[in-house]
Design a protein around this motif. Structure first.
Motif, PDB file in Angstrom:
ATOM      1  N   ARG A   1       0.847  -1.191   0.000  1.00 53.23           N
ATOM      2  CA  ARG A   1       0.000   0.000   0.000  1.00 53.23           C
ATOM      3  C   ARG A   1       0.881   1.239   0.000  1.00 53.23           C
ATOM      4  O   ARG A   1       1.179   1.831   1.042  1.00 53.23           O
ATOM      5  N   LEU A   2       1.334   1.616  -1.197  1.00 49.19           N
ATOM      6  CA  LEU A   2       2.311   2.695  -1.363  1.00 49.19           C
ATOM      7  C   LEU A   2       1.776   4.039  -0.870  1.00 49.19           C
ATOM      8  O   LEU A   2       2.497   4.819  -0.236  1.00 49.19           O
ATOM      9  N   PHE A   3       0.496   4.326  -1.145  1.00 49.50           N
ATOM     10  CA  PHE A   3      -0.087   5.612  -0.749  1.00 49.50           C
ATOM     11  C   PHE A   3      -0.089   5.760   0.778  1.00 49.50           C
ATOM     12  O   PHE A   3       0.389   6.751   1.321  1.00 49.50           O
ATOM     13  N   ASP A   4      -0.618   4.747   1.472  1.00 48.85           N
ATOM     14  CA  ASP A   4      -0.644   4.780   2.946  1.00 48.85           C
ATOM     15  C   ASP A   4       0.769   4.880   3.498  1.00 48.85           C
ATOM     16  O   ASP A   4       1.033   5.628   4.450  1.00 48.85           O
ATOM     17  N   LEU A   5       1.680   4.109   2.905  1.00 45.12           N
ATOM     18  CA  LEU A   5       3.064   4.091   3.375  1.00 45.12           C
ATOM     19  C   LEU A   5       3.728   5.459   3.224  1.00 45.12           C
ATOM     20  O   LEU A   5       4.429   5.924   4.130  1.00 45.12           O
ATOM     21  N   SER A   6       3.482   6.137   2.095  1.00 44.09           N
ATOM     22  CA  SER A   6       4.104   7.460   1.868  1.00 44.09           C
ATOM     23  C   SER A   6       3.607   8.477   2.904  1.00 44.09           C
ATOM     24  O   SER A   6       4.374   9.320   3.374  1.00 44.09           O
ATOM     25  N   LEU A   7       2.325   8.406   3.285  1.00 43.12           N
ATOM     26  CA  LEU A   7       1.803   9.310   4.324  1.00 43.12           C
ATOM     27  C   LEU A   7       2.424   8.983   5.679  1.00 43.12           C
ATOM     28  O   LEU A   7       2.811   9.889   6.430  1.00 43.12           O
ATOM     29  N   GLN A   8       2.539   7.685   5.975  1.00 42.34           N
ATOM     30  CA  GLN A   8       3.120   7.249   7.250  1.00 42.34           C
ATOM     31  C   GLN A   8       4.583   7.707   7.358  1.00 42.34           C
ATOM     32  O   GLN A   8       5.006   8.222   8.395  1.00 42.34           O
ATOM     33  N   ILE A   9       5.340   7.549   6.265  1.00 42.51           N
ATOM     34  CA  ILE A   9       6.758   7.953   6.255  1.00 42.51           C
ATOM     35  C   ILE A   9       6.904   9.456   6.490  1.00 42.51           C
ATOM     36  O   ILE A   9       7.851   9.910   7.126  1.00 42.51           O
ATOM     37  N   ASN A  10       5.929  10.234   5.989  1.00 41.16           N
ATOM     38  CA  ASN A  10       5.972  11.689   6.161  1.00 41.16           C
ATOM     39  C   ASN A  10       5.433  12.148   7.516  1.00 41.16           C
ATOM     40  O   ASN A  10       5.237  13.340   7.742  1.00 41.16           O
ATOM     41  N   GLY A  11       5.201  11.191   8.407  1.00 42.45           N
ATOM     42  CA  GLY A  11       4.840  11.554   9.781  1.00 42.45           C
ATOM     43  C   GLY A  11       3.354  11.692  10.044  1.00 42.45           C
ATOM     44  O   GLY A  11       2.960  12.209  11.099  1.00 42.45           O
ATOM     45  N   PHE A  12       2.515  11.240   9.108  1.00 43.08           N
ATOM     46  CA  PHE A  12       1.068  11.328   9.311  1.00 43.08           C
ATOM     47  C   PHE A  12       0.571   9.973   9.843  1.00 43.08           C
ATOM     48  O   PHE A  12       0.636   8.967   9.113  1.00 43.08           O
ATOM     49  N   PRO A  13       0.106   9.921  11.092  1.00 50.32           N
ATOM     50  CA  PRO A  13      -0.255   8.625  11.716  1.00 50.32           C
ATOM     51  C   PRO A  13      -1.579   8.080  11.174  1.00 50.32           C
ATOM     52  O   PRO A  13      -2.637   8.226  11.785  1.00 50.32           O
ATOM     53  N   MET A  14      -1.517   7.431  10.027  1.00 48.67           N
ATOM     54  CA  MET A  14      -2.713   7.007   9.316  1.00 48.67           C
ATOM     55  C   MET A  14      -3.485   5.901  10.049  1.00 48.67           C
ATOM     56  O   MET A  14      -4.719   5.898  10.051  1.00 48.67           O
ATOM     57  N   LYS A  15      -2.762   4.949  10.652  1.00 51.12           N
ATOM     58  CA  LYS A  15      -3.466   3.848  11.332  1.00 51.12           C
ATOM     59  C   LYS A  15      -4.342   4.383  12.452  1.00 51.12           C
ATOM     60  O   LYS A  15      -5.508   4.002  12.599  1.00 51.12           O
ATOM     61  N   GLU A  16      -3.769   5.291  13.250  1.00 57.69           N
ATOM     62  CA  GLU A  16      -4.506   5.869  14.379  1.00 57.69           C
ATOM     63  C   GLU A  16      -5.676   6.713  13.878  1.00 57.69           C
ATOM     64  O   GLU A  16      -6.784   6.668  14.435  1.00 57.69           O
ATOM     65  N   ALA A  17      -5.441   7.491  12.800  1.00 55.82           N
ATOM     66  CA  ALA A  17      -6.495   8.363  12.258  1.00 55.82           C
ATOM     67  C   ALA A  17      -7.661   7.537  11.705  1.00 55.82           C
ATOM     68  O   ALA A  17      -8.832   7.851  11.942  1.00 55.82           O
ATOM     69  N   LYS A  18      -7.331   6.469  10.968  1.00 53.25           N
ATOM     70  CA  LYS A  18      -8.396   5.608  10.421  1.00 53.25           C
ATOM     71  C   LYS A  18      -9.197   4.949  11.535  1.00 53.25           C
ATOM     72  O   LYS A  18     -10.424   4.826  11.441  1.00 53.25           O
ATOM     73  N   ALA A  19      -8.494   4.527  12.600  1.00 55.89           N
ATOM     74  CA  ALA A  19      -9.179   3.885  13.735  1.00 55.89           C
ATOM     75  C   ALA A  19     -10.121   4.887  14.413  1.00 55.89           C
ATOM     76  O   ALA A  19     -11.262   4.541  14.755  1.00 55.89           O
ATOM     77  N   GLU A  20      -9.648   6.119  14.587  1.00 51.65           N
ATOM     78  CA  GLU A  20     -10.502   7.144  15.221  1.00 51.65           C
ATOM     79  C   GLU A  20     -11.722   7.449  14.350  1.00 51.65           C
ATOM     80  O   GLU A  20     -12.844   7.575  14.854  1.00 51.65           O
ATOM     81  N   LEU A  21     -11.513   7.571  13.050  1.00 49.51           N
ATOM     82  CA  LEU A  21     -12.639   7.865  12.161  1.00 49.51           C
ATOM     83  C   LEU A  21     -13.674   6.738  12.197  1.00 49.51           C
ATOM     84  O   LEU A  21     -14.887   7.002  12.234  1.00 49.51           O
ATOM     85  N   ARG A  22     -13.208   5.480  12.198  1.00 52.51           N
ATOM     86  CA  ARG A  22     -14.135   4.338  12.277  1.00 52.51           C
ATOM     87  C   ARG A  22     -14.989   4.416  13.545  1.00 52.51           C
ATOM     88  O   ARG A  22     -16.182   4.144  13.532  1.00 52.51           O
ATOM     89  N   LYS A  23     -14.334   4.825  14.641  1.00 54.91           N
ATOM     90  CA  LYS A  23     -15.037   4.941  15.924  1.00 54.91           C
ATOM     91  C   LYS A  23     -16.112   6.031  15.854  1.00 54.91           C
ATOM     92  O   LYS A  23     -17.252   5.831  16.286  1.00 54.91           O
ATOM     93  N   ILE A  24     -15.765   7.192  15.263  1.00 59.17           N
ATOM     94  CA  ILE A  24     -16.717   8.311  15.170  1.00 59.17           C
ATOM     95  C   ILE A  24     -17.914   7.934  14.289  1.00 59.17           C
ATOM     96  O   ILE A  24     -19.061   8.212  14.627  1.00 59.17           O
TER      97      ILE A  24
END
Length: 437
Positions: free
Chosen positions: A3-26
């Motif tokens: 998953r190159l897109f997710d990986l590029s955001l993660q490498i740039n310091g954007f915590p995607m796993k945590e953000a996706k988990a929070e959005l799912r909860k909301i």
């Protein structure tokens, strides 16, 4: 799957796993839970900025608040000062996401989001695009956008395109010769979706109409088209559906905030109530009833780096009567507050009224590709248009008659045939602009 897109955001310091988990909860909240969540986030974000942001503290004039409606409405002029003077303590250009608005409102500025807030923006995009089976990691995008001309910025943008699995069609030249090149790319590439500025995509559809081509006949992998940044008129939507052979999805967003509204599968313009709190206010900054037009004022519930609290985005809109706090529906986007025509009688009219009325007549013959309207004096409007032939006297009289009917008498219209229309630096086309102060 890689998953190159997710990986590029993660490498740039954007915590995607945590953000996706929070959005799912909301998204999973009940109506009551959502109401509690919004109220808590509103208090939390205001308290944070009152304690940690000198710019916001000065603007509000107090360090604690009890009543939401007493908070000032932030406008773009408030933000016309260096970014460093607006950042919260502990945040800098280095540890935040920094960008600038396009200036389509006439008031561009640099803004910042903390990295978690920006990760939530991407999570919100991913969630909504998934409604239509689009995955940013694997779906191939045909992107109709501008691109920086500066060498380094251009290369950066091209790298982003590669990482985001998209092919960019630069929209600064939309002549038939260039559109023919665009068409050839659709013949040879397996695009999954189209995304970009409305006016450019509509122009491409008119080119296809003239050639009697339905895009899915030459690019059968296409699933959907998302248009953004400029008004989508109903007749243009019908044209796009016909010439592309796919569903057309209307998107409304702002780079400094998030996706604001996105058309759902039921055809409703569903407002983002997960990361934003959207109000429709009158001139006295009081909320108007659903079904009534007013200024769109937005609070970013998560941005700690920079306050966007009760922020007047500069647009006028209407929330549907059936809207709820958890599922607000944008019934209509009327236009920008600075796109209002003041007429000789003193009457104020949204500039897009001229555009609507003129559009229905000017495109009857199919020759006019696109046009813009400029108010140069209180009674004078210049219409610049791209067409194969000059407008004839009958068309001009029809336009003048229709505008008299909808607006008022004795307005002057000057018509200019152009080879192409001027777009701003980002490639957006401003459909109406008034130079009358």
């Amino acid at each position: 799957m890689f998953r190159l897109f997710d990986l590029s955001l993660q490498i740039n310091g954007f915590p995607m796993k945590e953000a996706k988990a929070e959005l799912r909860k909301i998204v999973a909240f009940s109506e009551k839970e959502h109401e509690v969540f919004v109220e808590n986030k509103k208090v939390e974000i205001v308290d944070f900025h009152l304690q940690n942001n000198p710019f916001y503290k000065d603007l509000v004039g107090i360090t604690t608040f009890t009543n939401w409606e007493d908070l000032p409405v932030l406008n773009k002029k408030n933000l016309q000062k260096p970014l460093l003077e607006r950042l919260s303590e502990g945040y800098s250009a280095k540890n935040s996401y920094v960008n600038k608005t396009s200036g389509s409102s006439g008031t561009p500025f640099v803004f910042a989001k903390d990295k978690y807030c920006h990760a939530l923006t991407w999570a919100s995009n991913i969630f909504r695009f998934d409604w239509y089976g689009i995955d940013f990691n694997t779906s191939y995008q045909a992107r109709f956008y501008g691109i920086p001309m500066d060498f380094i910025e251009n290369k950066k943008e091209r790298l982003k395109d590669f990482l985001s699995h998209r092919f960019r069609f630069s929209i600064f030249d939309l002549s038939d010769e260039v559109l023919e090149v665009f068409l050839n790319h659709f013949r040879t590439k397996k695009f999954d979706y189209i995304n970009g500025y409305t006016s450019s995509i509509v122009l491409f559809a008119k080119f296809l109409q003239k050639r009697n081509i339905v895009l899915t006949t030459i690019c059968p992998t296409l699933k959907v088209c998302m248009v953004t940044s400029e008004m989508l008129f109903e007749e243009d939507k019908l044209l796009l559906e016909k010439q592309f052979g796919i569903p057309i999805v209307n998107e409304y967003g702002a780079s400094e905030l998030d996706l604001i509204a996105f058309q759902n599968k039921a055809g409703e313009w569903q407002v983002n109530s997960e990361t934003l709190f959207v109000e429709i206010l009158d001139e006295s900054n009081k909320a108007v009833p659903n079904g009534t037009s007013g200024r769109i004022v937005i609070t970013s519930l998560f941005n700690k780096a920079h306050p966007f609290i009760r922020y007047d985005i500069g647009d006028i809109g209407i929330l549907d009567e059936k809207s709820t706090l958890q599922k607000p529906i944008l019934k209509k986007l009327i236009g920008r507050t600075n796109d209002v025509a003041i007429l000789p009688s003193g009457k104020k009219s949204p500039g897009l009224t001229f555009y609507y009325v003129t559009k229905s007549i000017i495109e009857d013959d199919g020759n006019v590709k696109e046009f813009v309207i400029k108010q140069t004096k209180i009674d004078t409007f210049e219409i610049e248009y791209v067409s194969e032939t000059e407008l004839n006297l009958e068309q001009i009289e029809k336009i003048e008659k229709a505008i008299t009917l909808y607006l008022e008498n004795d307005l002057v219209f000057i018509f200019h045939k152009k080879e192409k229309l001027e777009r701003n630096k980002s490639g957006k086309l401003k459909q109406f602009v008034s130079f009358v102060k």
